[in-house]
Scaffold this motif. Structure first.
Motif, mmCIF file in Angstrom:
data_model
loop_
_atom_site.group_PDB
_atom_site.id
_atom_site.type_symbol
_atom_site.label_atom_id
_atom_site.label_comp_id
_atom_site.label_asym_id
_atom_site.label_seq_id
_atom_site.Cartn_x
_atom_site.Cartn_y
_atom_site.Cartn_z
ATOM 1 N N CYS A 164 0.494 3.444 -3.550
ATOM 2 C CA CYS A 164 -0.431 4.580 -3.449
ATOM 3 C C CYS A 164 0.064 5.798 -4.223
ATOM 4 O O CYS A 164 -0.739 6.593 -4.724
ATOM 5 N N TRP A 170 -4.530 14.314 -0.719
ATOM 6 C CA TRP A 170 -3.612 13.196 -0.938
ATOM 7 C C TRP A 170 -2.591 13.002 0.184
ATOM 8 O O TRP A 170 -2.142 11.861 0.405
ATOM 9 N N THR A 229 -7.019 5.267 -1.736
ATOM 10 C CA THR A 229 -6.384 6.499 -2.200
ATOM 11 C C THR A 229 -7.355 7.409 -2.939
ATOM 12 O O THR A 229 -7.364 8.634 -2.727
ATOM 13 N N THR A 260 -1.907 8.837 -6.245
ATOM 14 C CA THR A 260 -1.804 10.207 -5.722
ATOM 15 C C THR A 260 -1.067 11.117 -6.697
ATOM 16 O O THR A 260 -1.281 12.331 -6.699
ATOM 17 N N ALA A 300 -4.658 -0.022 -1.517
ATOM 18 C CA ALA A 300 -4.102 1.312 -1.740
ATOM 19 C C ALA A 300 -4.915 2.095 -2.754
ATOM 20 O O ALA A 300 -5.247 3.272 -2.544
ATOM 21 N N VAL A 334 -3.285 10.137 2.607
ATOM 22 C CA VAL A 334 -3.057 8.762 2.149
ATOM 23 C C VAL A 334 -1.764 8.213 2.758
ATOM 24 O O VAL A 334 -1.720 7.098 3.292
ATOM 25 N N SER A 384 0.844 -1.199 0.000
ATOM 26 C CA SER A 384 0.000 0.000 0.000
ATOM 27 C C SER A 384 0.877 1.246 0.000
ATOM 28 O O SER A 384 0.609 2.211 -0.735
ATOM 29 N N GLY A 416 -9.566 4.828 -9.136
ATOM 30 C CA GLY A 416 -9.074 4.011 -8.035
ATOM 31 C C GLY A 416 -9.790 2.673 -7.950
ATOM 32 O O GLY A 416 -9.167 1.632 -7.723
#
Length: 464
Positions: free
Chosen positions: A37, A196, A187, A41, A183, A199, A33, A299
Motif C-alpha cells: 500500500c 492516506w 488505497t 500512498t 491494497a 489505509v 496489503s 489504483g
C-alpha cells in the motif's frame, strides 16, 4: 492410454486442510496489503510540485494537512523508504528456515503477523516523526513478514498429501498476489476520501484480526486438531507416513549450497522477486509519471495485474495436480513449464511496452499481462524445494527465499536511484529485468530437478 486412478482422498473443498489454506491465503493478503500500500500512498504522501526543502516538511494545504499530510521526500529517499521492508526480510530467512522445523508454526506465524500489523498501525505516526522512523518501522515489518514467508511453508509438511500439494500451496501463496491487488484497489479510494493514514489503519486492524483467528483455528499437528474428521486424519496419516523431517539433525549445508538444482531454484526466485518488486512498488509511479493518470484510476490499473496473477496462480496449482495425478507430465516437466510461463512473458512484454509506437492503452495491457503471468511460478519454482529436499524443507526454503529477496532488495533500491538520476530511465530498468529473467530461465531449464536429492535422503555429517 489407461492410467491408474489416484489414491482415495477426502473431498478437497470440504476438508479442514482447504480451510487452513484459505486462512493462510487471507493472512498473506493482509501481509502483502501492508507491504504494497505504501507504493500508492507515496503518491499522496509526497509533494511533487514545490521545491524540495526540509526533508520532512509538510507542504499540504491547512485544511488537508490533518487527513492528508504531505512530506518533501526526494525520489532517492522514497526509494529507500519503499525498499526498507526488503532490508529486513532477508536477515530472518535462514535463521527462521532452521528454527521453523523446531518452533511451533502456530506461534511463529501468528506472532509475526500480529507484529507486522501493529507496525502498520504505527506508520502514519512514524511519518510525522520523520522519514528515519518510517524506515525503521518498515525494516522491522520486513523482519516479521519474512518470518511468515518462510515459516508458513512448514504447514504443508503435515497438512498436504502429495497429490494436493500444488493446489493447497497455490491457494495459500496466491494471497501474496491478491494482497497487492486489494491494497491498490482500496488505497486509491481510501486515500482520496478518508486520507492516506486510514489505509495503514485499515490494513493493520485487518491483520490483527487475522492473527487472532490463526491462533484459534490452526494446530501444528492434524492429530491434535479438535475439528478434523477421522477420514481426513487417516488420509493425512497414511499419505505422509513415509515423509521424514530433519528432526533436529545437522543440515547438509555444503551439499545444499553446491547443488545445482538448489541454485536453479534460487536464481529463478531471484528473477521472480526482482520482477515482482518492480511491479509492486513502482507500477503506480510508472502509471502516474508516464501515463499521467489520477490516483483513483491509478489504483485500479495497478491492481488489475495482481488480481489476474492471483487467478492464474490458483489455476496453475490445480492444473499441476491434474497433470501429475493423470500422469500427463512428469513432475520436473511441470515445474519447468510453469516457471517458464511465469518468467518469460514479463521479460518480453515489459520491454515491448516502451516502444515509441505503443499507445498508452497497449502499455497498460502489456504491463498487466507481464505482471499477471508471474502467478504461474506458484506451481513451479515456489514449491520445487519441497520436491528435492522434504527432510530439510524449512532450511532450504529459507536459503532460496533469502537469495530471491536479495533480488527484490537490489531492484527496488536500484530502480529508485535510476529514477532519481533520470525520471525517463524506464527502458533501462525493464531491459535489465528482461536480461535477468531470460538468464535465470535458461539456468532453470538446464539444472532444475524434481526428485529427492541424494544429500537430502539420509542424514549428512555437515554441521552448521
Amino acid at each position: 492410454m489407461d492410467h491408474p486412478s489416484p489414491p482415495r482422498k477426502a473431498p478437497t473443498l470440504c476438508s479442514l486442510r482447504t480451510g487452513l489454506a484459505l486462512l493462510l491465503h487471507f493472512c498473506n493478503v493482509a501481509l502483502l496489503s501492508q507491504r504494497v500500500c505504501l507504493s500508492l500512498t507515496m503518491v499522496a504522501m509526497v509533494n511533487r510540485s514545490e521545491p524540495r526543502g526540509a526533508p520532512n516538511a509538510s507542504l499540504a494545504a491547512p485544511l488537508d494537512n490533518v487527513k492528508n499530510p504531505v512530506y518533501n521526500w526526494s525520489p532517492q529517499t522514497q526509494g529507500i523508504i519503499l525498499s526498507a521492508i526488503m532490508y529486513g526480510m532477508p536477515l530472518i530467512h535462514i535463521p527462521m528456515g532452521y528454527l521453523a522445523g523446531i518452533c511451533p508454526v502456530k506461534k511463529v506465524v501468528g506472532s509475526a503477523l500480529l507484529l507486522s500489523s501493529l507496525l502498520s498501525l504505527c506508520t502514519p505516526l512514524a511519518a510525522e516523526a520523520g522519514e528515519s522512523l518510517v524506515i525503521a518501522c518498515r525494516f522491522f515489518q520486513g523482519l516479521s513478514q519474512g518470518t511468515v514467508q518462510v515459516a508458513q511453508h512448514m504447514v504443508w509438511i503435515k497438512w498436504a498429501p502429495p497429490l494436493e500439494r500444488n493446489r493447497l500451496t497455490s491457494v495459500s501463496l496466491s494471497g501474496t498476489l491478491l494482497g497487492p491487488s486489494v491494497a491498490l484497489l482500496v488505497t486509491g479510494f481510501v486515500s482520496q476520501s478518508l486520507g492516506w493514514p486510514m489505509v495503514f489503519y485499515i490494513f493493520g486492524a485487518g491483520g490483527c484480526a487475522l492473527s487472532l483467528l490463526w491462533f484459534v483455528l490452526f494446530y501444528d499437528d492434524p492429530e491434535e486438531h479438535p475439528c478434523i474428521s477421522l477420514h481426513e486424519k487417516d488420509l493425512l496419516r497414511s499419505s505422509l507416513a513415509e515423509q521424514v523431517s530433519s528432526g533436529g539433525k545437522s543440515v547438509p549445508v555444503t551439499a545444499m549450497l553446491t547443488s545445482l538444482p538448489v541454485w536453479a531454484i534460487s536464481l529463478s526466485g531471484f528473477a521472480f522477486s526482482w520482477t515482482n518488486t518492480i511491479a509492486f512498488l513502482y507500477m503506480p509511479t510508472f502509471i502516474s509519471s508516464k501515463l499521467h493518470i489520477e490516483m483513483r484510476e491509478n489504483g485500479l490499473l495497478s491492481a488489475l495485474p495482481h488480481l489476474l496473477s492471483w487467478v492464474l496462480s490458483i489455476l496453475a496449482g490445480h492444473a499441476a495436480d491434474f497433470f501429475l495425478a493423470r500422469k500427463i507430465l512428469r513432475l520436473v516437466t511441470i515445474r519447468k513449464l510453469f516457471t517458464t510461463l511465469g518468467l518469460l512473458p514479463p521479460a518480453l512484454l515489459a520491454v515491448s511496452v516502451l516502444h515509441p509506437s505503443v499507445s498508452p492503452l497497449s502499455s497498460v495491457v502489456g504491463l498487466t499481462l507481464a505482471s499477471a503471468t508471474a502467478g504461474f511460478c506458484m506451481a513451479g519454482l515456489m514449491i520445487n524445494p519441497l520436491d528435492i529436499a522434504p527432510r530439510y524443507y524449512g532450511f532450504l526454503k529459507g536459503v532460496t527465499v533469502l537469495i530471491a529477496m536479495v533480488g527484490g532488495l537490489i531492484s527496488s533500491t536500484l530502480t529508485g536511484i535510476m529514477l532519481n538520476q533520470d525520471p525517463d530511465s524506464w527502458f533501462k530498468i525493464f531491459l535489465l529485468m528482461a536480461a535477468i529473467n531470460v538468464t535465470s530461465i535458461l539456468f532453470y531449464l538446464i539444472f532444475a530437478k524434481a526428485d529427492v536429492q541424494d544429500w537430502a535422503k539420509e542424514w549428512q555429517g555437515t554441521r552448521l
